[in-house]
Design an enzyme around this catalytic site. Structure first.
Site, PDB file in Angstrom:
ATOM      1  N   ALA A 235       0.164  -1.416   0.315  1.00  0.00           N
ATOM      2  CA  ALA A 235      -0.319   0.116   0.141  1.00  0.00           C
ATOM      3  C   ALA A 235       0.628   1.941   0.004  1.00  0.00           C
ATOM      4  O   ALA A 235       0.551   2.073  -0.482  1.00  0.00           O
ATOM      5  CB  ALA A 235      -1.396  -0.119   1.381  1.00  0.00           C
ATOM      6  N   ALA A 236       1.901   1.131   0.680  1.00  0.00           N
ATOM      7  CA  ALA A 236       2.720   2.586   0.867  1.00  0.00           C
ATOM      8  C   ALA A 236       3.569   3.002  -0.551  1.00  0.00           C
ATOM      9  O   ALA A 236       3.794   2.007  -1.527  1.00  0.00           O
ATOM     10  CB  ALA A 236       3.822   2.570   1.706  1.00  0.00           C
ATOM     11  N   LYS A 240      -2.966   5.702  -3.330  1.00  0.00           N
ATOM     12  CA  LYS A 240      -3.490   4.916  -4.027  1.00  0.00           C
ATOM     13  C   LYS A 240      -4.652   4.453  -3.311  1.00  0.00           C
ATOM     14  O   LYS A 240      -5.745   3.851  -3.557  1.00  0.00           O
ATOM     15  CB  LYS A 240      -3.436   3.147  -4.785  1.00  0.00           C
ATOM     16  CG  LYS A 240      -2.183   3.844  -6.154  1.00  0.00           C
ATOM     17  CD  LYS A 240      -1.738   3.013  -6.719  1.00  0.00           C
ATOM     18  CE  LYS A 240      -1.015   3.130  -8.375  1.00  0.00           C
ATOM     19  NZ  LYS A 240       0.426   3.373  -7.411  1.00  0.00           N
ATOM     20  N   ASP A 285       4.042  -8.456   5.754  1.00  0.00           N
ATOM     21  CA  ASP A 285       4.851  -8.728   4.326  1.00  0.00           C
ATOM     22  C   ASP A 285       3.098  -9.275   3.728  1.00  0.00           C
ATOM     23  O   ASP A 285       2.338 -10.445   4.298  1.00  0.00           O
ATOM     24  CB  ASP A 285       5.672 -10.505   4.750  1.00  0.00           C
ATOM     25  CG  ASP A 285       5.514 -10.536   2.479  1.00  0.00           C
ATOM     26  OD1 ASP A 285       5.480  -9.769   1.740  1.00  0.00           O
ATOM     27  OD2 ASP A 285       6.567 -11.016   3.161  1.00  0.00           O
ATOM     28  N   CYS A 359       4.610   0.765 -12.181  1.00  0.00           N
ATOM     29  CA  CYS A 359       5.481   1.912 -13.144  1.00  0.00           C
ATOM     30  C   CYS A 359       6.297   1.399 -13.452  1.00  0.00           C
ATOM     31  O   CYS A 359       7.333   2.258 -13.468  1.00  0.00           O
ATOM     32  CB  CYS A 359       4.861   3.077 -11.673  1.00  0.00           C
ATOM     33  SG  CYS A 359       6.734   2.805 -10.114  1.00  0.00           S
TER      34      CYS A 359
END
Length: 466
Positions: A235-236, A240, A285, A359
């Site tokens: 998530a970090a 988003k 994790d 990305c």
């Protein structure tokens, strides 16, 4: 001087992969962020040159208390930067003892390489070329405000609102204090490139999220309905995640995981500022999260944006010269983790829809990962064709890869990105389709429909144009 200490701290953070230069600079407490950003970027650009000069001059052997990152910043300032004009304090005095030797080593390096200018010392590919100019995209945080109110605020500040863009050319030609509404995302404002809004009061209050358009697509395409349970696997830094919360209207639950404690702490600050209340953060994790855990029994949506090479990030070439071409070894390691994460995500029992994004521009991290995961669960999940008018599609490496999306500065005026939307083959009718996707985005859009068309809801807007 505080500037040099802050710059050294940012360089150390980048090296330990705590974040990007821009993220660490704006997350620091240094007041003049533009000055700090410029110093760090230039120091990083000349990193190989500075390392060679520092080693040849024996600076770190002579000054045992001087840390490597601080040495790099100081030597850049002495030899290639401002030269400690009007400041420097104790650092200026320290470097003065080694000034002659450092300058001699720089001159010797130029002779060895047969160049006369400092810029010529830069390795091929580390000199910034004419990078594509992409607009500044600003997502309106609908948990705190709405697009109309944000637009009115900017108009009162002297910006000229040009309405909703009708084409990419409208975005490409933006100049001055003009801004537009994005043609695809209804909460995305578009400003000219290099518009700096980090100090803007709406950004600092969490009403605006500075987020590239391509980065906004994963949450939009996942389209979780308010009240549903969503899992954000890696998530970090949290942009988003905050977008997911806005789509959920803070109703339902987001389970967000990340293994990096510092990034998770920064994410918690971002989510609090954005008014997110439906998210449960965990320093864990994702591969260690059990799909059979009763807490995740209602998770129907998963967003998986795993660690990647970042080869699509425009800022990466400036921050890490040569990062656009990751080594085969690194790609192999990243792709292995990405495929394990995707296969793991597909085992959650109630999962109906998943978005996988990176990305990265590399096939190994994108199409190859998706193909591998689909082959390991044949007949269970399928690629969903989305945004048919999006101009940049997945590489044709396997049947259906064209359903994936790619993005690039040249084709979509965004950062480089890859997105794949997967759904369970037998989609439960209990999974609601949200209006945010529009007719061309819904998972059922590819099925043959012979039923009579339903009239659009009152006030419904036409499908977005790209």
């Amino acid at each position: 001087m505080a500037l040099y200490g802050a710059a050294a701290a940012v360089l150390a953070g980048v090296e330990s992969r705590q974040g990007s230069i821009k993220g660490l600079v704006y997350g620091s407490r240094f007041q003049n962020v533009k000055q700090l950003y410029a110093l760090v970027c230039e120091t990083q650009r000349y990193a190989a040159v500075l390392d060679a000069v520092i080693a040849s001059a024996g600076l770190l052997r002579a000054e045992k208390k001087l840390r490597p990152h601080m040495a790099k910043v100081l030597v850049y300032e002495l030899l290639l930067g401002r030269g400690f004009r009007g400041g420097g304090g104790r650092w200026k005095a320290l470097l003065a003892r080694h000034q002659a030797r450092l300058k001699a080593e720089l001159a010797r390096l130029k002779v060895q390489r047969g160049v006369s200018r400092n810029e010529d010392l830069l390795e091929v590919g580390s000199t910034p070329g004419p990078a594509p100019q992409i607009p500044r995209f600003v997502r309106v945080n609908t948990l705190k405000t709405c697009s109309d109110d944000a637009i009115d605020y900017f108009k009162r500040q002297g910006f000229s609102y040009q309405g909703r863009a009708s084409s990419l050319e409208d975005l490409r030609t933006l100049k001055g204090k003009h801004f537009l509404l994005d043609p695809l995302l209804p909460e995305l404002l578009v400003f000219p490139a290099h518009t700096d809004l980090h100090e803007h009061p709406l950004y600092q209050a969490g009403h605006l999220i500075l987020q590239d358009k391509a980065s906004c697509l994963p949450a939009m395409l996942l389209a979780p309905a308010p009240g549903s349970h969503v899992l954000d696997a890696c998530a970090a830094p949290g942009n988003k995640t905050s977008h997911l919360a806005a789509l959920l209207k803070n109703q339902g639950k987001i389970f967000a995981f990340d293994l990096d404690a510092k990034r998770l702490a920064s994410m918690a600050t971002l989510l609090a500022r954005a008014g997110v209340s439906c998210c449960e953060l965990a320093e864990k994790d994702f591969l260690a999260v059990s799909p059979s855990d009763p807490r995740y029994s209602q998770v129907q949506y998963i967003l998986l944006d795993p660690s990647c090479s970042g080869s699509g990030m425009l800022s990466r070439q400036l921050e890490e010269p040569g990062a656009g071409t990751p080594s085969k070894e690194r790609l192999h390691a990243l792709a292995g983790f990405q495929q394990r994460a995707l296969c793991h995500a597909l085992t959650f029992p109630s999962l109906q829809r998943l978005v996988y994004s990176t990305c990265s521009l590399c096939q190994e991290e994108n199409e190859d990962v998706v193909q591998g995961a689909l082959q390991k669960s044949p007949g269970t999940f399928r690629l969903v064709p989305v945004l048919p008018s999006w101009p940049h599609r997945g590489l044709g490496t396997f049947p259906g890869a064209e359903h994936c999306l790619r993005a690039s500065p040249e084709t979509t005026l965004t950062g480089g990105f890859f997105i794949a939307v997967l759904e369970r083959v037998e989609v439960s009718s209990s999974v609601p389709q949200t209006e945010t996707l529009g007719p061309e985005l819904t998972p059922s859009s590819t099925r043959k429909r012979k039923k009579r068309r339903r009239k659009p809801a009152a006030g419904a807007s036409p499908p977005p144009r790209t």
